[in-house]
Scaffold this motif. Structure first.
Motif, mmCIF file in Angstrom:
data_model
loop_
_atom_site.group_PDB
_atom_site.id
_atom_site.type_symbol
_atom_site.label_atom_id
_atom_site.label_comp_id
_atom_site.label_asym_id
_atom_site.label_seq_id
_atom_site.Cartn_x
_atom_site.Cartn_y
_atom_site.Cartn_z
ATOM 1 N N THR A 134 47.127 52.815 36.273
ATOM 2 C CA THR A 134 47.003 53.848 37.301
ATOM 3 C C THR A 134 45.706 54.617 37.104
ATOM 4 O OG1 THR A 134 48.050 55.702 36.108
ATOM 5 C CG2 THR A 134 49.511 54.116 37.198
ATOM 6 N N ALA A 135 45.083 55.012 38.221
ATOM 7 C CA ALA A 135 43.910 55.893 38.210
ATOM 8 C C ALA A 135 44.289 57.152 38.975
ATOM 9 C CB ALA A 135 42.717 55.200 38.865
ATOM 10 N N GLU A 136 44.275 58.293 38.282
ATOM 11 C CA GLU A 136 44.772 59.531 38.875
ATOM 12 C C GLU A 136 43.806 60.681 38.596
ATOM 13 O OE1 GLU A 136 49.216 59.811 37.979
ATOM 14 O OE2 GLU A 136 48.550 58.220 36.655
ATOM 15 N N LEU B 144 38.868 51.350 39.392
ATOM 16 C CA LEU B 144 39.466 50.186 40.048
ATOM 17 C C LEU B 144 38.741 48.894 39.672
ATOM 18 C CD1 LEU B 144 40.311 51.511 43.628
ATOM 19 C CD2 LEU B 144 41.898 50.743 41.888
ATOM 20 N N LYS B 145 37.423 48.949 39.633
ATOM 21 C CA LYS B 145 36.666 47.758 39.247
ATOM 22 C C LYS B 145 37.017 47.332 37.819
ATOM 23 C CE LYS B 145 32.721 48.703 42.291
ATOM 24 N NZ LYS B 145 31.300 49.143 42.361
ATOM 25 N N SER B 146 37.202 48.334 36.943
ATOM 26 C CA SER B 146 37.564 48.024 35.563
ATOM 27 C C SER B 146 38.978 47.446 35.486
ATOM 28 C CB SER B 146 37.464 49.289 34.706
ATOM 29 O OG SER B 146 37.844 49.021 33.378
ATOM 30 N N PHE B 147 39.902 47.994 36.303
ATOM 31 C CA PHE B 147 41.283 47.487 36.310
ATOM 32 C C PHE B 147 41.322 45.993 36.622
ATOM 33 C CE2 PHE B 147 43.406 51.800 37.533
ATOM 34 C CZ PHE B 147 43.172 52.249 36.249
ATOM 35 N N ARG C 244 39.441 43.771 35.827
ATOM 36 C CA ARG C 244 39.071 42.963 34.666
ATOM 37 C C ARG C 244 40.078 43.125 33.521
ATOM 38 N NH1 ARG C 244 33.970 45.037 36.389
ATOM 39 N NH2 ARG C 244 34.043 46.731 34.851
ATOM 40 N N GLN C 245 41.177 43.871 33.792
ATOM 41 C CA GLN C 245 42.169 44.149 32.753
ATOM 42 C C GLN C 245 43.473 43.378 32.985
ATOM 43 O OE1 GLN C 245 42.312 46.719 30.052
ATOM 44 N NE2 GLN C 245 40.101 46.452 30.130
ATOM 45 N N ASP C 246 43.419 42.312 33.780
ATOM 46 C CA ASP C 246 44.577 41.460 34.045
ATOM 47 C C ASP C 246 45.783 42.271 34.534
ATOM 48 O OD1 ASP C 246 46.145 39.151 34.149
ATOM 49 O OD2 ASP C 246 46.880 39.440 32.093
ATOM 50 N N PRO C 247 45.605 43.027 35.640
ATOM 51 C CA PRO C 247 46.714 43.861 36.105
ATOM 52 C C PRO C 247 47.681 43.105 37.019
ATOM 53 C CG PRO C 247 44.835 44.212 37.500
ATOM 54 C CD PRO C 247 44.416 43.178 36.480
ATOM 55 N N ASP C 248 48.909 43.523 37.047
ATOM 56 C CA ASP C 248 49.873 43.061 38.046
ATOM 57 C C ASP C 248 50.016 44.105 39.145
ATOM 58 O OD1 ASP C 248 50.741 40.594 36.707
ATOM 59 O OD2 ASP C 248 51.539 41.965 35.180
ATOM 60 N N GLU D 55 34.718 53.369 49.872
ATOM 61 C CA GLU D 55 34.528 52.504 48.717
ATOM 62 C C GLU D 55 35.845 52.289 47.971
ATOM 63 O OE1 GLU D 55 31.632 52.054 44.763
ATOM 64 O OE2 GLU D 55 31.727 53.954 45.875
ATOM 65 N N THR D 56 36.589 53.387 47.756
ATOM 66 C CA THR D 56 37.892 53.259 47.093
ATOM 67 C C THR D 56 38.841 52.409 47.917
ATOM 68 O OG1 THR D 56 37.583 55.465 46.143
ATOM 69 C CG2 THR D 56 39.810 54.550 46.090
ATOM 70 N N ALA D 57 38.862 52.655 49.229
ATOM 71 C CA ALA D 57 39.747 51.886 50.114
ATOM 72 C C ALA D 57 39.408 50.399 50.077
ATOM 73 C CB ALA D 57 39.651 52.423 51.536
ATOM 74 N N ASP D 58 38.121 50.055 50.115
ATOM 75 C CA ASP D 58 37.709 48.647 50.123
ATOM 76 C C ASP D 58 38.139 47.925 48.845
ATOM 77 O OD1 ASP D 58 36.593 48.314 52.588
ATOM 78 O OD2 ASP D 58 34.580 48.932 51.980
ATOM 79 N N ILE D 59 37.918 48.574 47.695
ATOM 80 C CA ILE D 59 38.279 47.921 46.430
ATOM 81 C C ILE D 59 39.796 47.775 46.322
ATOM 82 C CG2 ILE D 59 38.154 48.100 43.916
ATOM 83 C CD1 ILE D 59 35.598 49.751 44.289
ATOM 84 N N ALA D 60 40.540 48.803 46.739
ATOM 85 C CA ALA D 60 41.996 48.736 46.677
ATOM 86 C C ALA D 60 42.527 47.621 47.580
ATOM 87 C CB ALA D 60 42.599 50.084 47.083
ATOM 88 N N ILE D 61 41.942 47.488 48.770
ATOM 89 C CA ILE D 61 42.383 46.451 49.703
ATOM 90 C C ILE D 61 42.039 45.056 49.179
ATOM 91 C CG2 ILE D 61 41.829 45.455 51.957
ATOM 92 C CD1 ILE D 61 41.927 48.293 53.087
#
Length: 575
Positions: A360-362, A389-392, A394-398, A409-415
């Protein structure tokens, strides 16, 4: 009687007032020598020793100072204490330098003082206030009584408000070890510490979500937000506001010397071995001092389970199906204070299992969730939502949770994350679920990206829950129909309830809050409207055709169940 030289071998140099008294033959060399020795031995002030010696009384001394030094004289005994300005001279200077502010006009302040040769006090006042000083001579004994009265009133008032001691403590690592000893001594004032502890404990016991510490010109106010409404709790003495702010800043790891810009921090209150409450602290410079708002972050709220949030059975089923899908985006929308964070954390708890990697990023992480990798956003250090988000990725997230989508920018990466095999949760500040999709388009997100990634949007509000003292109320059918009830629902088998008020709910008629939700899955028909750059009105009509209940409709169901009142639903939803 001969004048006494200002210096002698046996005593330290005489003060300006002492020399003036000696030159006027009002003090003998023997009296002056005895007074100065008493001052040196007892570390007392010259005026106290002079009056105790009996060489001159307070009234004659005030008259002498006025005539000799050419300053006006005022009888403080007939002066209205309530008219004294409270922000000019702080309590510490008032007590140590024996001076009081009488009035302020423009860039001048009139001060009451019994020793006009006390240049140290006058220079300190000029330096601290930035004002020029007009001196008024007052009787020393009356001045001392007034200062004692002000000090005692302030200390007694805060002590009475503080009450008894509490078995609580602040977590040690949250303390600011860089505070100077002199500053620490000032903020560790026992009555202020006890008062702050009482406010925090009272807020927790009352189920408050926020504490507001608000300075104004003539008073200081503390309010709690309980069940969504602000209630005034106390008006402590205005003189303690700086100590209270400093105390809160230190335990929140904030800079107590910085008062010009807003600051954000955190603190943890340990109530017992098994109970600790986190607070998010925000400061804001205002006209009359720093306002502080403390948000209570009770981690137990996220452990309540999804059943406690108040979803209707069909809404709950749709939500659980969406959050357990392998990829896509789930958005939670609503205004500040509508419970979005608790809803997101509850969903994360449902799917938080050993075989799943959750990040999570908060800004900031409000509730600690064991087993979840939580990151605090730090814009100053360059750790923004996009960077996290970019780092996440690369952290093998589910599963990825973004505290809030604020920019393109945040919306684009999240999508993109949702489109590449990840489940993404986030929040937006919109009025309802349909308008969330158009908000994303207005931010610049391409319609085909929205249609291919967002799988569900939930909008929510929090309405006050009726206390057990509630009673049925008679409401005209016309009013119920205008609110949104259907004619076949007004069959006489139920009645709306209204607030009464009892000791349990402090007379308000409400205790706790209940969620009102709009759960909108993104169907193929809604996807087509998005791809065609449709409006929120078109999306709303299609969602209603798909069987989605709007916020007003969901709220009316809570009224029918007797959970809240019709007035509450009308007050927090539009139709």
């Amino acid at each position: 009687m001969s004048a006494v030289p200002p210096n002698s071998a046996s005593t330290p140099p005489a003060s300006g007032l002492a020399r003036a008294l000696a030159q006027a033959n009002l003090l003998t060399p023997t009296q002056l020598d005895a007074i100065q020795k008493k001052v040196q031995l007892e570390k007392s002030q010259f005026l106290d020793a002079l009056l105790q010696n009996g060489a001159i009384n307070a009234r004659d001394l005030a008259t002498f100072c006025s005539e000799t030094f050419g300053y006006p004289q005022l009888d403080l005994s007939v002066f209205d204490e309530a008219m004294l300005p409270e922000k000019i001279i702080d309590m510490k200077m008032m007590q140590t330098q024996r001076v009081v502010a009488l009035a302020k006009k423009g860039n001048k302040v009139s001060i009451g003082i019994s020793d006009p040769t006390n240049t140290i006090a006058i220079d300190q006042i000029k330096f601290q206030t930035g004002l020029s000083v007009d001196i008024v001579i007052v009787q020393h004994d009356i001045l001392q009584k007034l200062i004692d009265k002000i000090s005692k009133s302030s200390e007694q008032s805060i002590t009475d408000l503080a009450g008894d001691d509490f078995e609580i403590e602040f977590k040690e690592e949250d303390l600011n070890s860089g505070v100077a000893d002199t500053q620490a001594a000032e903020i560790d004032d026992a009555p202020v510490v006890k008062f702050l502890q009482k406010m925090l404990v009272d807020a927790i016991n009352m189920g408050a979500s926020d504490l507001h510490f608000e300075p104004f010109e003539k008073f200081y106010r503390i309010r709690f937000r309980v069940d969504g409404e602000l209630r005034e709790i106390a008006q402590p003495p205005l003189a303690i506001k700086d100590k209270l702010v400093s105390r809160i800043k230190v335990i929140s790891k904030l800079d107590i010397s910085e008062k010009r810009v807003p600051q954000d921090g955190r603190m943890k209150l340990v109530l017992s071995a098994n109970k600790a409450i986190d607070f998010r602290v925000s400061t804001l410079p205002t006209l009359f001092g720093e306002k502080i708002v403390m948000r209570i972050l009770d981690g137990s709220q996220a452990q309540m389970g999804i059943d406690a949030l108040g979803y209707d059975p069909d809404q709950k089923e749709i939500l659980l199906d969406a959050i357990q899908r392998p990829y896509g985006m789930v958005l939670v929308t609503g205004p500040t204070g509508s419970g979005k964070t608790v809803s997101l954390y509850t969903c994360l708890n449902v799917i938080n299992k050993p075989g799943i990697n959750i990040s999570t990023a908060e800004d900031p992480a409000e509730i600690n969730l064991p087993g979840v990798n939580q990151v605090n956003i730090n814009d100053k250090a360059g750790l923004t939502f996009p960077v996290a988000l970019k780092s996440f990725l690369r952290q093998d997230p589910d599963i990825i949770m973004v505290g809030e989508i604020r920019d393109l920018e945040t919306a684009d990466i999240a999508i993109k994350a949702a489109q590449t095999g990840h489940m993404v949760f986030s929040t937006l500040h919109t009025n309802d679920a349909p308008s969330t999709l158009t908000r994303l388009m207005n931010m610049g997100v391409a319609p085909f990206n929205i249609a291919s990634s967002v799988i569900l949007i939930t909008a929510q509000r929090l309405a006050r829950r009726l206390c057990t003292c509630k009673k049925p109320v008679d409401v005209l059918d016309e009013v119920l129909l205008a609110a949104g009830f259907l004619e076949d629902e007004l069959d006489g088998t139920w009645k709306p309830y209204g607030p009464v008020g009892c000791e349990r709910c402090s007379g308000s008629g409400y205790k706790g809050r209940v969620g009102i939700y709009q759960i909108m899955p993104i169907t193929e028909e809604i996807e087509k409207i998005i791809l065609a750059n449709g409006t929120s009105l078109e999306i709303r009509k299609q969602s209603e055709a798909d069987g989605v209940k709007g916020l007003r409709r969901s709220g009316l169901m809570k009224v029918r169940q007797g959970l809240t009142s019709l007035e509450e639903v009308l007050g927090c939803t539009n139709e």
